[in-house]
Design an enzyme around this catalytic site. Structure first.
Site, short mmCIF file in Angstrom:
data_model
loop_
_atom_site.label_atom_id
_atom_site.label_comp_id
_atom_site.label_asym_id
_atom_site.label_seq_id
_atom_site.Cartn_x
_atom_site.Cartn_y
_atom_site.Cartn_z
N CYS A 158 0.80 -1.24 0.00
CA CYS A 158 0.00 0.00 0.00
C CYS A 158 0.83 1.28 0.00
O CYS A 158 0.27 2.38 -0.03
CB CYS A 158 -0.96 -0.03 1.18
SG CYS A 158 -1.95 -1.53 1.19
N HIS A 291 -2.80 8.24 5.84
CA HIS A 291 -3.17 6.98 5.20
C HIS A 291 -4.61 6.63 5.59
O HIS A 291 -5.41 6.27 4.74
CB HIS A 291 -2.19 5.89 5.63
CG HIS A 291 -2.25 4.63 4.85
ND1 HIS A 291 -2.19 4.59 3.47
CD2 HIS A 291 -2.36 3.33 5.25
CE1 HIS A 291 -2.26 3.34 3.06
NE2 HIS A 291 -2.37 2.55 4.12
N HIS A 324 -9.86 1.80 0.21
CA HIS A 324 -8.41 1.63 0.18
C HIS A 324 -8.02 1.03 -1.17
O HIS A 324 -8.31 -0.14 -1.44
CB HIS A 324 -7.96 0.73 1.32
CG HIS A 324 -6.48 0.70 1.52
ND1 HIS A 324 -5.60 1.29 0.63
CD2 HIS A 324 -5.71 0.17 2.50
CE1 HIS A 324 -4.37 1.11 1.05
NE2 HIS A 324 -4.40 0.44 2.18
#
Lengths: 397, 290
Positions: A158, A291, A324
């Site tokens: 990620c 994030h 996400h």
């Protein structure tokens, strides 16, 4: 001391569930629109349903069936980045162009139907294999635009999109390229859906980054692309410089493979490294794109780092609009950060409503007007990776 | 940009660095491995067995080669300061990906293996390495079939040039699986080519820094014209001359074996060699003067 030097950003684009273009995304986020839905791209066999943020097929300008969805998302964003830069491929003919793209799920051999057929001793189809071989994100861009410069596919889960931009900027700084097409891309898939569910970090409801009652993440998909340019390329092409990459830092936690260090060890080291090649101080940062996945562990750790290093800096989380998007997230959010500085407005952190006492601070909860010159965008990942970009906005002549 | 190879570590079906060196120096075609699978039992030399639990084969190969590279430079017990980790691969931990697919297919999504899923993420081997070394550090992983090794070397050179790190463990890893072998045969058939060398696996790690002492110096960003007076240890020529393809097998990161062979062949001399992947070249020069 790291080698310093800001890298120009002359194009910025993204596609995700929030919109087909960066402007569309900003418009929908600033007005608080968007919600995850039950997956339609694949069959869900789990008892509990975990909503996702799918990109409507109508958003895709490229839909080559011989390529993966990840590749088509990337091409859509890359084409848009060129369009909004005003630069054409013909303009770039005498320049050295690099490609640095991050991805996560797409780098894996995830063709489950082919694998299932092979396991059952049936002859496996060639098409999925050819599609895999043809869909490496970097190769896609190289082949589409006929390029032959440096290329790299970053697979840091990620943080991939953030890392790809940071690495691409270093290619410019060191004269390896005049232009770098940098970003990240990832598609939703049955594999990542079941995988994240097995880790029990997906939420059965819309995600709530930094909220006291957050229950996990929603998966999403998309792509983000920045066009990076050297000073010489800017002089030659005379594009509008939309911003600069002024810092990049990356550090691993060396702690756990799927959970961040509880004291944000790697994140704080990445933040420190990002500032080392700049003249900036922590309090020069006007806002932070965190994030903010909405998992208990991620948000607690980021909250801790914010409190220690940026106690007075506003921060926002956008995954309540996008989900996400894994390897694309860092690139999409870098594009968002740039757009926020251009517009002087920051969207609300959708899903947040109640402060978590364990974090002790709240993200930007309402649409907020703010004059920003420096933004920081950070990403955390499996493997303990933590990566940070410092971006500069404003008018550049 | 220049950097020095201070240590080399290999975990391959044919063995390690010494076996490759013997082949390179003798210029005699090696015996073909009976099975193109790397054994990693020697990992216990560096990592206690209890810490090896749950570590997949791809990562074990990476760890063994990385520790061997550190050991080659006498740095296992005295790790370099400001270390970075860069790993490149063509396919990543494929078998672990298939293990996760197996768990979905065989047991259903409800019982899908969280361990296999998390370990199939391609940057996990770099994370495991930093965790076992106890070293929080910059780490990145590259996955591509086109020039994975030269791309990784370029990033290593940039990190050193920018002083993000002082030393880099740069590794190239790939593993074979039955499905990959079958698919390779299928693709070869489709292309009409004839390939007799089997798909293989293995890991090569280099300990890279900006010091002068070591096997060789690497110069990146070299054009082919700049290599006019350099004996070309091109991938094709080296493999052909020494029949290394038989030793190494078909593997996306073959360029790393080529680079190791070139460094071992010119160690302690003032000779140079060129190595390439596709159109990307670098020059390796012996450090006789150091």
């Amino acid at each position: 001391m790291l080698v310093s030097g800001a890298t120009n950003i002359i194009g910025s684009a993204c596609i995700c569930a929030a919109g087909a273009t960066l402007d569309d995304c900003m418009d929908s986020m600033l007005t608080g629109q968007g919600a995850p839905v039950a997956p339609t791209l694949f069959t869900c066999e789990l008892t509990e349903l975990y909503p996702v943020f799918e990109v409507p097929n109508g958003f895709l300008c490229n839909s080559n069936p011989l390529l993966s969805r990840t590749a088509n998302l990337l091409l859509t964003a890359a084409d848009d980045a060129f369009t909004n830069s005003g630069v054409t491929l013909r303009d770039l003919e005498s320049l050295k162009i690099g490609v640095c793209i991050g991805t996560s799920a797409r780098a894996s051999l995830n063709f489950i139907d082919t694998y299932r057929a092979w396991k059952q001793s049936e002859r496996s189809a060639s098409a999925p294999i050819h599609r895999y071989l043809a869909s490496n994100p970097t190769d896609i861009i190289i082949n589409q635009y006929g390029l032959d410069g440096p290329n790299q596919t970053v697979v840091n889960a990620c943080t991939s999109g953030t890392d790809a931009i940071g690495i691409g900027a270093s290619w410019i700084r060191h004269g390896l390229c005049d232009i770098v097409i940098a970003g990240g891309t990832d598609e939703l898939s049955e594999i990542s859906y079941n995988g994240f569910a097995s880790l029990m970090i997906t939420s059965p409801e819309p995600c709530r980054p930094f909220d006291k009652n957050r229950r996990g993440l929603n998966l999403g998909e998309g792509a983000g692309v920045l066009l990076l340019a050297s000073d010489d390329a800017v002089r030659k092409l005379s594009p509008i410089v939309r911003g600069k990459v002024v810092g990049y830092g990356t550090f691993g936690d060396a702690h756990h493979l799927t959970a961040p260090h509880p004291e944000a060890r790697g994140l704080k080291m990445a933040l420190k490294a990002a500032f080392e090649n700049t003249t900036l101080k922590y309090n020069d940062i006007d806002f932070i794109n965190v994030h903010g996945t909405g998992t208990p562990a991620n948000d607690s750790v980021e909250g801790l780092a914010m409190q220690e290093m940026f106690p007075d800096t506003p921060y926002s989380a956008t995954k309540g609009f996008t989900g996400h998007t894994l390897g694309a997230a860092g690139a999409i959010e870098a594009a968002f950060s740039l757009a926020c500085m251009e517009r002087g407005e920051i969207p609300p952190s959708k899903g947040f409503s109640e402060v978590d006492p364990g974090i002790g601070s709240s993200p930007i909860a309402e649409r907020t007007k703010m004059s920003c010159r420096y933004a920081l965008s950070q990403s955390l990942a499996f493997g303990g990776n933590n990566s940070v970009l410092i971006l500069e906005g404003g008018e550049f002549i | 940009m220049n950097m020095t190879i201070e240590g080399i570590g290999i975990a391959a079906p044919f063995g390690g660095k010494e076996e490759l060196k013997a082949t390179v120096l003798s210029k005699v075609s090696p015996s073909t491995p009976s099975l193109y699978k790397a054994t990693t039992d020697d990992l216990s030399t560096f990592v206690p067995a209890r810490k090896q639990r749950r570590i997949d084969h791809f990562t074990r190969m990476a760890l063994l080669a990385a520790y061997r590279a550190l050991d080659d430079a006498n740095k296992v017990d005295d790790l370099p300061q400001n270390l970075g980790i860069i790993i490149c691969t063509g396919y990543g931990p494929s078998q672990t990906t298939f293990d996760f697919l197996d768990s979905i297919i065989d047991d259903g999504p409800k019982l899908a293996s969280p361990l296999a899923f998390s370990h199939s993420v391609h940057n996990i081997p770099a994370g495991v390495l930093s965790l076992l070394l106890g070293t929080p550090c910059p780490q990145t992983t590259i996955c591509q079939l086109m020039n994975p090794v030269m791309t990784g070397i370029q990033t290593a050179a940039l990190w050193l040039a920018e002083k993000r790190v002082d030393t880099i463990l740069f590794g190239a890893v790939d593993e074979t699986t039955p499905l990959l072998e079958e698919n390779m045969d299928k693709l070869v058939l489709e292309s009409g080519c004839e390939v007799s060398t089997p798909v293989s696996e293995g890991a090569v790690f280099f300990l890279l820094n900006n010091q002068e002492r070591g096997y060789a110096t690497i110069e990146t960003s070299i054009s082919l014209s700049e290599l006019n007076n350099t004996p070309l240890f091109s991938h094709r020529e080296l493999l052909k001359t020494l029949n290394l393809e038989t030793l190494v097998g078909v593997i996306p990161v073959a360029g790393a074996f080529n680079l190791a062979a070139a460094a071992l062949s010119i160690e302690g001399t003032d000779r140079s060699a060129g190595c390439n992947e596709g159109n990307t070249w670098l020059r390796v020069s012996g450090n006789a003067h150091a």
